[in-house]
Design a protein around this motif. Sequence first.
Motif, mmCIF file in Angstrom:
data_model
loop_
_atom_site.group_PDB
_atom_site.id
_atom_site.type_symbol
_atom_site.label_atom_id
_atom_site.label_comp_id
_atom_site.label_asym_id
_atom_site.label_seq_id
_atom_site.Cartn_x
_atom_site.Cartn_y
_atom_site.Cartn_z
ATOM 1 N N UNK A 9 0.792 -1.227 0.000
ATOM 2 C CA UNK A 9 0.000 0.000 0.000
ATOM 3 C C UNK A 9 0.825 1.279 0.000
ATOM 4 N N UNK A 10 0.223 2.296 -0.559
ATOM 5 C CA UNK A 10 0.752 3.652 -0.568
ATOM 6 C C UNK A 10 -0.156 4.513 0.297
ATOM 7 N N UNK A 11 0.408 5.232 1.243
ATOM 8 C CA UNK A 11 -0.383 6.185 2.013
ATOM 9 C C UNK A 11 -0.402 7.506 1.262
ATOM 10 N N UNK A 12 -1.590 8.040 1.004
ATOM 11 C CA UNK A 12 -1.687 9.351 0.333
ATOM 12 C C UNK A 12 -1.717 10.423 1.409
ATOM 13 N N UNK A 13 -0.708 11.308 1.384
ATOM 14 C CA UNK A 13 -0.647 12.375 2.382
ATOM 15 C C UNK A 13 -0.594 13.727 1.683
ATOM 16 N N UNK A 14 -0.799 14.769 2.469
ATOM 17 C CA UNK A 14 -0.721 16.126 1.926
ATOM 18 C C UNK A 14 -1.327 17.092 2.914
ATOM 19 N N UNK A 15 -1.003 18.353 2.758
ATOM 20 C CA UNK A 15 -1.604 19.383 3.609
ATOM 21 C C UNK A 15 -3.094 19.479 3.269
ATOM 22 N N UNK A 16 -3.904 20.103 4.127
ATOM 23 C CA UNK A 16 -5.334 20.240 3.798
ATOM 24 C C UNK A 16 -5.546 21.000 2.479
ATOM 25 N N UNK A 17 -6.583 20.601 1.769
ATOM 26 C CA UNK A 17 -7.035 21.317 0.550
ATOM 27 C C UNK A 17 -6.046 21.299 -0.618
ATOM 28 N N UNK A 18 -5.297 20.218 -0.756
ATOM 29 C CA UNK A 18 -4.389 20.130 -1.916
ATOM 30 C C UNK A 18 -4.974 19.249 -3.024
ATOM 31 N N UNK A 19 -6.155 18.640 -2.752
ATOM 32 C CA UNK A 19 -6.785 17.771 -3.752
ATOM 33 C C UNK A 19 -6.592 16.293 -3.447
ATOM 34 N N UNK A 20 -6.158 16.014 -2.233
ATOM 35 C CA UNK A 20 -5.832 14.637 -1.850
ATOM 36 C C UNK A 20 -7.055 13.717 -1.865
ATOM 37 N N UNK A 21 -8.128 14.126 -1.201
ATOM 38 C CA UNK A 21 -9.322 13.262 -1.144
ATOM 39 C C UNK A 21 -10.013 13.179 -2.501
ATOM 40 N N UNK A 22 -9.953 14.264 -3.286
ATOM 41 C CA UNK A 22 -10.518 14.230 -4.644
ATOM 42 C C UNK A 22 -9.813 13.157 -5.461
ATOM 43 N N UNK A 23 -8.480 13.115 -5.349
ATOM 44 C CA UNK A 23 -7.694 12.109 -6.067
ATOM 45 C C UNK A 23 -8.010 10.712 -5.561
ATOM 46 N N UNK A 24 -8.105 10.578 -4.241
ATOM 47 C CA UNK A 24 -8.391 9.269 -3.652
ATOM 48 C C UNK A 24 -9.756 8.763 -4.124
ATOM 49 N N UNK A 25 -10.743 9.656 -4.136
ATOM 50 C CA UNK A 25 -12.093 9.274 -4.601
ATOM 51 C C UNK A 25 -12.058 8.810 -6.049
ATOM 52 N N UNK A 26 -11.291 9.544 -6.871
ATOM 53 C CA UNK A 26 -11.203 9.175 -8.281
ATOM 54 C C UNK A 26 -10.486 7.832 -8.428
ATOM 55 N N UNK A 27 -9.457 7.627 -7.630
ATOM 56 C CA UNK A 27 -8.705 6.367 -7.665
ATOM 57 C C UNK A 27 -9.625 5.194 -7.402
ATOM 58 N N UNK A 28 -10.437 5.328 -6.386
ATOM 59 C CA UNK A 28 -11.275 4.213 -5.965
ATOM 60 C C UNK A 28 -12.678 4.311 -6.568
ATOM 61 N N UNK A 29 -12.881 5.357 -7.403
ATOM 62 C CA UNK A 29 -14.182 5.589 -8.057
ATOM 63 C C UNK A 29 -15.343 5.550 -7.069
ATOM 64 N N UNK A 30 -15.080 6.064 -5.866
ATOM 65 C CA UNK A 30 -16.173 6.160 -4.888
ATOM 66 C C UNK A 30 -16.181 7.586 -4.381
ATOM 67 N N UNK A 31 -17.298 8.013 -3.889
ATOM 68 C CA UNK A 31 -17.327 9.333 -3.268
ATOM 69 C C UNK A 31 -17.306 9.146 -1.754
ATOM 70 N N UNK A 32 -16.673 8.073 -1.319
ATOM 71 C CA UNK A 32 -16.667 7.719 0.109
ATOM 72 C C UNK A 32 -15.900 8.704 0.970
ATOM 73 N N UNK A 33 -14.762 9.207 0.462
ATOM 74 C CA UNK A 33 -14.001 10.171 1.250
ATOM 75 C C UNK A 33 -14.653 11.527 1.038
#
Length: 371
Positions: A9-33
């Motif tokens: 696994x890769x942990x996705x990190x970043x400061x707030x509001x850099x687009x991290x959760x948007x990317x994660x949602x797209x990766x997993x094709x869910x709007x879960x985050x």
Amino acid sequence: MHALKAHFNNGIVGLPNVGKSTLFNALTKTAGADAGNYPFCTIEPNTGRVAVPDPRLDTIAGLAHSAEILPTFLEFVDIAGLVRGAASGEGLGNQFLANIREVDAIAHVLRCFEDTDITHVEESVDPVRDAATVETELMLADLDSLERRMTALTKKTRGGDKQAAADLALMEKIFACLSDNRPARACEGLDEAEQARLPQLQLLTSKPVLYVCNVGEAEAATGNALSQAVAEMAATEGAAHVVVSAAIEAEIATLSDEDAAEFLSELGLSEAGLDRMIRAGYGLLDLLTFFTAGPKETRAWTVRRDARAPEAAGVIHTDFQRGFIRAETVAYADYIEHGGEGGAKDAGKLRIEGADYPVKDGDIFHFRFNV
């Protein structure tokens, strides 16, 4: 016998509001985050399994006349937004550090776009500074962890414990490196035994890093001055980097494969940024892919680069490793050149390999075992 790891696994990190959760949602094709525009909207780490794109799968499946194609997977863990001072418990600091300790590698999302509607926690856009902010927090946490362990080891060393003495010497080298503002992965002067021991110390800055430059839609194909600055920083650190646009990836995630391909070509892109990100994350972990192929399915599997044939067999089933007899293998290039397994066998390209055979990327295996 090596312990087998089911998922890397890769942990996705970043400061707030850099687009991290948007990317994660797209990766997993869910709007879960919940990608809300405020710090700390991701508290429990969200985990998503994503298929590793590999064009070889379709080619092998065509030659093997497989009914099904199964890719290998990589896990991405969305870890709560970090802020300056995390090492001393600011924000969700302690939780962040505990979550990051559990991952194999770090995908660090950096904001490389200007947008007045989206606040930046430091009030200006500077990805190189942001990378340093996160790295500093991780280095401070490592210094703190080493200091505590070195105190305990000093006592053991006095009692003549050789392993403790070796560990203490290694920790002192890394401590000096961190004190000099360099991460553990960039520490020079370690011998082979120390290099092998380093990952077992579970230091945050010994984990490999991928910088993910999140750019605006118009800059996805070419990048921009901000992502170029990150590329230069990554090169000096021996880290990897990819350029993606979270906004584009979020859009693609909602489209069919056909529409997504059309949308990408209109933007001058040959593939989704996420595919590059997944492949880079896979490369970061020093993994390789082997295949099994037959009429039922063609399937991709993952092992560490230094794995031997029995370990690869064990990824499929522990019995395969326990009762390993031999591996019948064809290299990918030979499989393609000779039109599949039958042709490769006729051409003398099917090899019988024993327990000490080092797995090569693209190997197509049949394992013989007896339990």
